[in-house]
Enzyme design. Structure first.
Site, PDB file in Angstrom:
ATOM      1  N   ASN A 230       0.855  -1.199   0.000  1.00  0.00           N
ATOM      2  CA  ASN A 230       0.000   0.000   0.000  1.00  0.00           C
ATOM      3  C   ASN A 230       0.889   1.246   0.000  1.00  0.00           C
ATOM      4  O   ASN A 230       2.115   1.152  -0.007  1.00  0.00           O
ATOM      5  CB  ASN A 230      -0.949  -0.034   1.204  1.00  0.00           C
ATOM      6  CG  ASN A 230      -0.179  -0.124   2.501  1.00  0.00           C
ATOM      7  OD1 ASN A 230       0.559   0.780   2.847  1.00  0.00           O
ATOM      8  ND2 ASN A 230      -0.336  -1.231   3.209  1.00  0.00           N
TER       9      ASN A 230
ATOM     10  N   ASP B   2      -4.284  -6.364   4.950  1.00  0.00           N
ATOM     11  CA  ASP B   2      -5.286  -7.261   5.524  1.00  0.00           C
ATOM     12  C   ASP B   2      -5.196  -8.668   4.937  1.00  0.00           C
ATOM     13  O   ASP B   2      -5.588  -9.633   5.572  1.00  0.00           O
ATOM     14  CB  ASP B   2      -6.694  -6.693   5.282  1.00  0.00           C
ATOM     15  CG  ASP B   2      -6.918  -5.448   6.122  1.00  0.00           C
ATOM     16  OD1 ASP B   2      -6.402  -5.409   7.250  1.00  0.00           O
ATOM     17  OD2 ASP B   2      -7.589  -4.515   5.639  1.00  0.00           O
TER      18      ASP B   2
ATOM     19  N   LYS C 148       9.495 -17.015 -10.318  1.00  0.00           N
ATOM     20  CA  LYS C 148       8.724 -15.931 -10.918  1.00  0.00           C
ATOM     21  C   LYS C 148       7.586 -16.516 -11.762  1.00  0.00           C
ATOM     22  O   LYS C 148       7.813 -17.412 -12.581  1.00  0.00           O
ATOM     23  CB  LYS C 148       9.650 -15.087 -11.792  1.00  0.00           C
ATOM     24  CG  LYS C 148       8.990 -13.846 -12.321  1.00  0.00           C
ATOM     25  CD  LYS C 148       9.948 -13.031 -13.153  1.00  0.00           C
ATOM     26  CE  LYS C 148       9.182 -11.917 -13.844  1.00  0.00           C
ATOM     27  NZ  LYS C 148       9.977 -11.283 -14.881  1.00  0.00           N
TER      28      LYS C 148
ATOM     29  N   PHE D  34      -4.561   3.378  14.587  1.00  0.00           N
ATOM     30  CA  PHE D  34      -4.751   4.410  13.571  1.00  0.00           C
ATOM     31  C   PHE D  34      -5.818   3.905  12.599  1.00  0.00           C
ATOM     32  O   PHE D  34      -5.822   2.723  12.263  1.00  0.00           O
ATOM     33  CB  PHE D  34      -3.453   4.651  12.785  1.00  0.00           C
ATOM     34  CG  PHE D  34      -2.531   5.644  13.436  1.00  0.00           C
ATOM     35  CD1 PHE D  34      -1.932   5.354  14.647  1.00  0.00           C
ATOM     36  CD2 PHE D  34      -2.279   6.867  12.837  1.00  0.00           C
ATOM     37  CE1 PHE D  34      -1.087   6.271  15.256  1.00  0.00           C
ATOM     38  CE2 PHE D  34      -1.425   7.789  13.433  1.00  0.00           C
ATOM     39  CZ  PHE D  34      -0.832   7.489  14.642  1.00  0.00           C
TER      40      PHE D  34
END
Ligand code: C5P
Length: 403
Positions: free
Chosen positions: A211, A280, A290, A327
């Site tokens: 994120n 999450d 890969k 937070f």
């Protein structure tokens, strides 16, 4: 916006070391932090960097001697000693350290040091043999005994070509020590754990889910606690930020690693502040090679990560320790969401921000948050720097700790 050194007068004593050029930049930084800066240079200091440089950067005249014919009505050493909120001797040479240790009053800087009641901070910079000489060691011990704060020099390559201790400390370390000098020591004796930054959830050896968190808010929370005297552990996901001085750093990558690092330490803590943006979910499977376009499907199966705060809240039950602060970065219904999470995770304080505003949230240096507590008290803070926001959050936590 309040700056950390607003209206404090800092007298900087520059002595005769090549590191004087670095302190020119420190003066700019002090002014950016809101301080008024007056520079005193010893005769040797003024040979390394021109007083004109320091006059331009400090925005005020530089004092180089005891006897000022241009302002006969003032007594410079007494005037400076009274005005200053902190005397910062940087770089401090062996001879200035000796002069201060023995209480000589034969130049302006040494005289101000004797005459002032303000805290004195000394940043040694010299050849490592000079630094390690028993005379210098003894003089520094004397200064510590007088209550002076000595910011240890760094080790490394020096201008004289030698390696070892004696290099002027980094500005970030000195700035942290200055802010700590002015901060209330209301977290002294407390152990706090802060989490910060994003987590990364690997999909294969080159790709991950993550994120936009940069860690700025969490690092500011950790730095502020350390300035206020706490023993701080910072569990951080991958960020570009340097470790705040004086903080124990635990670097992790995934949510599961953060979970382990936090749970291992939480029981020893007085406060846990979870400023990290924990993922999450993680990819249900992590490929060891890969993934190839030809063989990959367009969907990624996800598995839920454990909620670290929820686990801490459940474990703590009705006990007051550790105090838990979360937070909540929300894009709608932010107060209601904050309240819901505070209850669901059994927290003491929730710091909520609306991440849709451009001046707060991810990747900027400012924030505008609302503090919610268990009794439904709502405190809206104005737009502030993240450093100032961090201190306001600690003001609130200190009150909760007292209760
Ligand atoms: O539920 P939500 O993720 O929005 O809650 C945010 C708060 O919970 C933050 O303090 C965050 O650090 C914490 N959190 C956590 N473990 C997770 C997810 C979030 O501790 N897996």
């Amino acid at each position: 916006m309040p700056l950390p050194l607003n209206d404090r007068e800092i007298v900087v004593g520059v002595t005769g070391s090549i590191a004087a050029y670095k302190v020119a930049d420190w003066v700019r930084s002090l002014r950016r932090d809101g301080a008024r800066v007056t520079v005193i240079m010893t005769a040797a200091g003024a040979r390394f960097v021109s007083p004109l440089t320091f006059a331009a950067l400090s925005g005020s005249r530089v004092h180089t001697g005891m006897f000022d014919a241009t302002a006969p009505e003032t007594i410079p050493h007494i005037d400076l000693a009274r005005r200053c909120a902190l005397l910062l001797v940087a770089p401090a040479t062996a001879t200035t350290i000796a002069r201060l240790a023995h209480g000589l009053a034969d130049d302006l800087l040494a005289t101000v040091a004797l005459a002032t009641e303000a805290p004195v901070m000394v940043c040694p910079a010299m050849n490592s043999k000079m630094f390690l000489h028993p005379a210098t060691t003894a003089n520094l011990a004397t200064l510590r005994g007088h209550g002076y704060r000595v910011v240890e020099p760094a080790s490394g390559n020096m201008a004289c070509g030698e390696e070892g201790p004696g290099r002027l400390a980094e500005w970030e370390t000195v700035r942290h020590a200055i802010l700590a000098t002015f901060a209330a020591q209301d977290l002294a004796g407390r152990a706090v754990l802060v989490t910060a930054g994003p987590t990364r959830e690997p999909l294969d050896p080159v790709r991950f889910l993550s994120n936009r968190s940069t860690g700025k808010m969490g690092y500011a929370v950790a730095a502020a606690a350390s300035q206020r005297g706490a023993r701080v552990t910072l569990v951080s996901g991958p960020t570009d930020l340097a470790a705040p001085p004086g903080v124990e750093m635990i670097r992790i990558t995934t949510a599961l690693e953060m979970h382990q690092a936090v749970l291992d330490r939480a029981s020893e803590m007085d406060v846990v502040v979870k400023a990290a943006a924990v993922s999450d979910f993680r990819p249900a499977e992590q490929a060891s090679h890969k993934l190839k376009k030809a063989t990959t499907t367009a969907t990624i199966a996800l598995a839920a990560n454990p909620d670290i705060l929820l686990t801490l809240g459940e474990r703590r039950g009705n006990r007051p320790c550790p105090l838990l602060v979360g937070f909540a970065a929300e894009s709608r219904e932010h107060l209601n969401e904050g309240r819901r999470k505070l209850r669901a995770k059994n927290l003491d304080l929730m710091v909520v921000n609306d991440i849709t505003a451009s001046d707060c949230g991810f990747a900027v240096d400012t924030n505008r948050v609302t503090l919610l507590d268990r009794n439904d008290a709502v405190e809206e803070l104005p737009l502030l720097t993240k450093d100032e926001t961090a201190h306001r959050i600690w003001n609130r936590i200190v009150k909760l700790l007292k209760d």
